[in-house]
Design an enzyme around this catalytic site. Structure first.
Site, mmCIF file in Angstrom:
data_model
loop_
_atom_site.group_PDB
_atom_site.id
_atom_site.type_symbol
_atom_site.label_atom_id
_atom_site.label_comp_id
_atom_site.label_asym_id
_atom_site.label_seq_id
_atom_site.Cartn_x
_atom_site.Cartn_y
_atom_site.Cartn_z
ATOM 1 C CE LYS A 159 -4.473 -9.592 -1.728
ATOM 2 N NZ LYS A 159 -4.502 -8.390 -2.576
HETATM 3 N N1 PMP Z 1 0.061 -5.068 -5.284
HETATM 4 C C1 PMP Z 1 -1.212 -4.982 -4.827
HETATM 5 C C2 PMP Z 1 -1.669 -3.689 -4.228
HETATM 6 C C3 PMP Z 1 -2.082 -6.072 -4.945
HETATM 7 O O1 PMP Z 1 -3.348 -5.969 -4.505
HETATM 8 C C4 PMP Z 1 -1.622 -7.263 -5.541
HETATM 9 C C5 PMP Z 1 -2.565 -8.440 -5.683
HETATM 10 N N2 PMP Z 1 -2.568 -9.209 -4.522
HETATM 11 C C6 PMP Z 1 -0.303 -7.322 -5.989
HETATM 12 C C7 PMP Z 1 0.513 -6.206 -5.857
HETATM 13 C C8 PMP Z 1 0.245 -8.583 -6.597
HETATM 14 O O2 PMP Z 1 0.335 -9.564 -5.603
HETATM 15 P P1 PMP Z 1 0.224 -11.118 -5.951
HETATM 16 O O3 PMP Z 1 1.158 -11.359 -7.075
HETATM 17 O O4 PMP Z 1 0.651 -11.777 -4.694
HETATM 18 O O5 PMP Z 1 -1.178 -11.389 -6.312
#
Ligand code: PMP
Length: 290
Positions: A159
């Site tokens: 991330k």
């Molecule tokens: N894809 C992207 C590009 C994101 O930024 C997020 C948010 N973090 C997600 C998917 C979903 O991830 P999560 O469920 O861990 O928040």
């Protein structure tokens, strides 16, 4: 926009081991993280004073840093303790938590061997307006022109801030054209995800979601797969093509911020948020509030 800008709010921010006044949580303009996007972060949600899936988010933060070749100079336990204290200091019961780590100013070049890694954690009140019926109207997505790059182009499991540039471009394009968000395809033209949430489709009691082989395997995505299986849905992770979209009855997004957000259309293709959205929203709401 009338909301107070994020650098002008009240409260404290945890910065490199200390709680500092919100307005004093600053970094220098010659920070590597700013120039070269050597930055990783998390988005966490707080329900009733408890951080949902804190362990999983913390693990992902450290994994993201490792994939971007930098080490966070605090232990996971220290950051988790700091996060909990921060919530108390800011009296946040239902909100959002944003840990971020970035390379500092020792070197300004592609090499960053000697740059100190800084860490900050901010949090703010952000209640989940989980009115399921209001959500059931669903949002409208536009297929983005930009595509998620192949896994050989960058460590997609991280991330990392650099990955968000095409997301912002795609989101702006969608908003400029009257949509709520963009649906991104991957470099092969397969359905991938929205700009900051994963995507699911439902046909009866079967859920279909793209294999997370070139984008973030969201923590909410994993939670929803577990909840769906417990509710006797069959969940299939597979290749989904834009031409497959007409096969599905329902579509929804999942993410820490998005929670479960029903989708009413992708371009011209319409969906009818129904029983799958309703059941999963109910299950997710009770899980996060448990
Ligand atoms: N894809 C992207 C590009 C994101 O930024 C997020 C948010 N973090 C997600 C998917 C979903 O991830 P999560 O469920 O861990 O928040």
């Amino acid at each position: 926009m009338s909301a107070i800008p994020f650098d002008q709010r009240d409260g404290v921010i945890w910065l490199d081991g200390e709680f500092v006044e919100w307005s004093q949580a600053r970094l220098h303009v010659l920070s590597h993280g700013l120039h070269y996007a050597s930055t990783v972060y998390e988005g966490e949600r707080v329900y009733g004073g408890k951080i949902f899936k804190l362990h999983e988010h913390t693990q992902r933060l450290y994994r993201s840093a490792q994939l971007m070749d930098f080490a966070i100079p605090w232990s996971p336990q220290e950051l988790q303790a700091a996060s909990r204290q921060l919530l108390q200091r800011n009296a946040v019961l239902d909100g959002y938590l944003r840990p971020v780590a970035w390379r500092g100013s020792e070197m300004i070049s592609t090499s960053a061997r000697f740059n100190r890694v800084h860490v900050a954690i901010a949090c703010w009140q952000w209640p989940s307006y989980f009115d399921p019926e209001a959500r059931m109207a669903g949002i409208r997505l536009k297929t983005a022109d930009w595509r998620r790059p192949p896994p050989q182009s960058s460590p997609f499991e991280a991330k990392a801030s650099g990955h968000y540039q095409i997301a912002t471009l795609s989101k702006h394009d969608a908003e400029n054209n009257g949509y709520h968000d963009a649906l991104m395809l991957d470099w092969r033209g397969h359905v991938a995800e929205a700009t900051s949430a994963n995507v699911f489709f439902a046909k009866g009691r079967t859920l279909h979601t793209p294999l997370a082989d070139c984008f973030l395997n969201g923590i909410t995505r994993q939670t929803v797969i577990e909840l769906a299986r417990a509710l006797d849905y069959q969940v299939i992770e597979r290749t989904i093509l834009p031409t497959d979209l007409g096969d599905f009855d329902e579509c929804f997004l999942t993410g820490t911020a998005a929670e479960i957000t029903p989708v009413q259309s992708i371009d011209q293709q319409r969906f009818e948020p129904g029983i799958a959205c309703r059941e999963l929203i109910a299950a997710y709401t009770s899980t996060v509030n448990a």
